[in-house]
Design a protein around this motif. Structure first.
Motif, mmCIF file in Angstrom:
data_model
loop_
_atom_site.group_PDB
_atom_site.id
_atom_site.type_symbol
_atom_site.label_atom_id
_atom_site.label_comp_id
_atom_site.label_asym_id
_atom_site.label_seq_id
_atom_site.Cartn_x
_atom_site.Cartn_y
_atom_site.Cartn_z
ATOM 1 N N LEU A 116 0.857 -1.185 0.000
ATOM 2 C CA LEU A 116 0.000 0.000 0.000
ATOM 3 C C LEU A 116 0.890 1.230 0.000
ATOM 4 O O LEU A 116 1.794 1.346 0.831
ATOM 5 C CB LEU A 116 -0.896 0.040 1.236
ATOM 6 C CG LEU A 116 -2.009 -0.996 1.380
ATOM 7 C CD1 LEU A 116 -2.814 -0.703 2.638
ATOM 8 C CD2 LEU A 116 -2.912 -1.017 0.168
ATOM 9 N N TRP A 121 -5.818 5.539 3.744
ATOM 10 C CA TRP A 121 -6.700 4.742 2.900
ATOM 11 C C TRP A 121 -8.065 4.614 3.569
ATOM 12 O O TRP A 121 -8.167 4.134 4.696
ATOM 13 C CB TRP A 121 -6.109 3.356 2.673
ATOM 14 C CG TRP A 121 -4.832 3.345 1.871
ATOM 15 C CD1 TRP A 121 -3.606 3.765 2.282
ATOM 16 C CD2 TRP A 121 -4.687 2.902 0.525
ATOM 17 N NE1 TRP A 121 -2.687 3.595 1.262
ATOM 18 C CE2 TRP A 121 -3.318 3.071 0.178
ATOM 19 C CE3 TRP A 121 -5.561 2.361 -0.424
ATOM 20 C CZ2 TRP A 121 -2.820 2.728 -1.074
ATOM 21 C CZ3 TRP A 121 -5.063 2.017 -1.675
ATOM 22 C CH2 TRP A 121 -3.721 2.195 -1.993
ATOM 23 N N ARG A 161 0.921 -0.712 8.475
ATOM 24 C CA ARG A 161 -0.481 -0.305 8.311
ATOM 25 C C ARG A 161 -1.126 -0.258 9.698
ATOM 26 O O ARG A 161 -1.093 -1.239 10.430
ATOM 27 C CB ARG A 161 -1.261 -1.308 7.457
ATOM 28 C CG ARG A 161 -0.741 -1.531 6.039
ATOM 29 C CD ARG A 161 0.357 -2.579 6.000
ATOM 30 N NE ARG A 161 0.729 -2.910 4.650
ATOM 31 C CZ ARG A 161 0.248 -3.968 3.998
ATOM 32 N NH1 ARG A 161 -0.630 -4.756 4.579
ATOM 33 N NH2 ARG A 161 0.642 -4.225 2.768
ATOM 34 N N LEU A 173 -7.065 3.434 7.153
ATOM 35 C CA LEU A 173 -5.743 2.886 7.445
ATOM 36 C C LEU A 173 -4.704 3.954 7.194
ATOM 37 O O LEU A 173 -4.769 4.688 6.204
ATOM 38 C CB LEU A 173 -5.414 1.678 6.546
ATOM 39 C CG LEU A 173 -6.322 0.464 6.570
ATOM 40 C CD1 LEU A 173 -5.740 -0.616 5.663
ATOM 41 C CD2 LEU A 173 -6.485 -0.067 7.980
ATOM 42 N N ARG A 174 -3.723 4.028 8.068
ATOM 43 C CA ARG A 174 -2.536 4.852 7.826
ATOM 44 C C ARG A 174 -1.445 3.906 7.378
ATOM 45 O O ARG A 174 -1.142 2.929 8.057
ATOM 46 C CB ARG A 174 -2.129 5.586 9.116
ATOM 47 C CG ARG A 174 -0.981 6.563 8.909
ATOM 48 C CD ARG A 174 -1.390 7.705 8.006
ATOM 49 N NE ARG A 174 -0.311 8.686 7.878
ATOM 50 C CZ ARG A 174 0.628 8.636 6.933
ATOM 51 N NH1 ARG A 174 0.639 7.642 6.061
ATOM 52 N NH2 ARG A 174 1.537 9.570 6.862
ATOM 53 N N SER A 175 -0.880 4.176 6.208
ATOM 54 C CA SER A 175 0.096 3.258 5.616
ATOM 55 C C SER A 175 1.429 3.958 5.392
ATOM 56 O O SER A 175 1.482 5.124 4.986
ATOM 57 C CB SER A 175 -0.439 2.725 4.275
ATOM 58 O OG SER A 175 0.541 1.959 3.612
#
Length: 321
Positions: A116, A121, A161, A173-175
């Motif tokens: 990702l 996201w 993630r 989500l923080r990727s």
């Protein structure tokens, strides 16, 4: 953690909201740029909410378990959909098969091998019923495996993630996707400088390894403030004196980004803290800004984490601005 002296934030630090626990007033949808926008209520009742519990594994994968309302039907094409906020390319949407997992439950899996891009996201459920994908609400997050996560030092690329609730109360989500990566560990704030310990992934420290502080107002300037590293295998420590940073202060609130250069001539690596279960460090980790004498007068200097969880130092006037 200690409460820091407050300093005025620059536009770079305030351009994005980091609120994660606010309750939404109305349902939201994604606009053309992927950002969340309130959706106007229509006369008919809104569909029942879909909540997703998230379970993280130590390799970086995530399992999504959805609580489906009674009577919810799915088809073979049902998917959990992840969309990169602000993205519009072919790789900015990821679809994960969504199938039954017991009575009233649906499951999708995001393996650690699926890359990702860095960013935020938004998560949706497409039940394959011809309707638009529905925004997911956060359930219970089991992120215990992310606490003090310690991947193999030789890993070439590190994927992180972390699920979190947006300011509208939706699941996102923080990727991060980095290689090499310099993970910040213990941080010691002293009156004369900052000592940082950490671990380097995807590269081995060699001759000429050093830490660098770069003024954000001149990121490409060769006049960075540098200090050598103390190295023990993949682990590193450095102490950055405040005096030189204070001596270069010009006006206002000036951020300095911290980098690690593994060897002479090697590409620098951003120092950040990613390997835990906290999506937004800026709201959680707080450090004191201490007074430092400078030619232009006394200034205040202190470390902080940016909105991307990168480590930085802010130099500001005596009143914090």
């Amino acid at each position: 953690m200690t409460a820091s002296s407050r300093l005025t934030m620059t536009e770079d630090q305030t351009k994005e909201s980091s609120a994660i626990d606010q309750e939404p007033t109305v349902p939201v949808s994604a606009g053309p740029d992927g950002a969340e926008r309130p959706r106007k209520r229509r006369g008919k009742a809104a569909p029942a909410e879909l909540r997703a519990d998230c379970i993280a594994d130590s390799a970086g994968g995530l399992t999504f378990d959805l609580s489906a309302p009674e009577g919810t039907h799915t088809t073979w094409s049902a998917a959990l959909v992840l969309r990169l906020r602000g993205g519009d390319g072919a790789d900015d949407e990821v679809r994960l098969p969504l199938g039954p997992n017991g009575a009233g439950r649906l499951r999708a899996v995001l393996p650690s091998t699926v890359a990702l891009a860095e960013g935020r996201w938004n998560a949706y459920a497409d039940l394959g019923d011809g309707q638009d994908p529905r925004r997911l609400q956060p359930g219970v997050n089991d992120l215990r495996s992310l606490v003090d996560r310690r991947p193999l030092a030789g890993i070439g690329r590190l994927g992180v993630r972390i699920p979190y609730a947006t300011k509208f109360g939706n699941l996102a989500l923080r990727s991060w996707l980095r290689g090499p990566h310099a993970e910040a560990g213990d941080i010691l704030v002293a009156p004369d400088g900052l000592t940082v310990s950490g671990r380097l992934y995807g590269a081995a420290p060699a001759a000429g390894a050093r830490a660098e502080a770069r003024a954000r107002r001149a990121p490409d300037s060769p006049a960075a403030v540098t200090v050598p590293l103390t190295v023990d295998g993949a682990d590193f420590t450095f102490t950055l004196p405040y005096e030189e940073l204070a001596g270069r202060w010009e006006r206002g609130s000036e951020p300095w980004d911290l980098w690690l250069r593994p060897a002479e001539g090697a590409r620098p690596v951003r120092i950040a803290r990613l390997l835990d279960d906290v999506a937004d460090k800026k709201q959680v980790f707080s450090y004191p800004a201490l007074p430092v004498a400078a030619e232009a007068g006394q200034v205040r200097v202190g470390p902080y984490y940016t909105l991307d969880n990168d480590l930085a130092i802010r130099v500001a006037g005596p009143d914090g601005s």
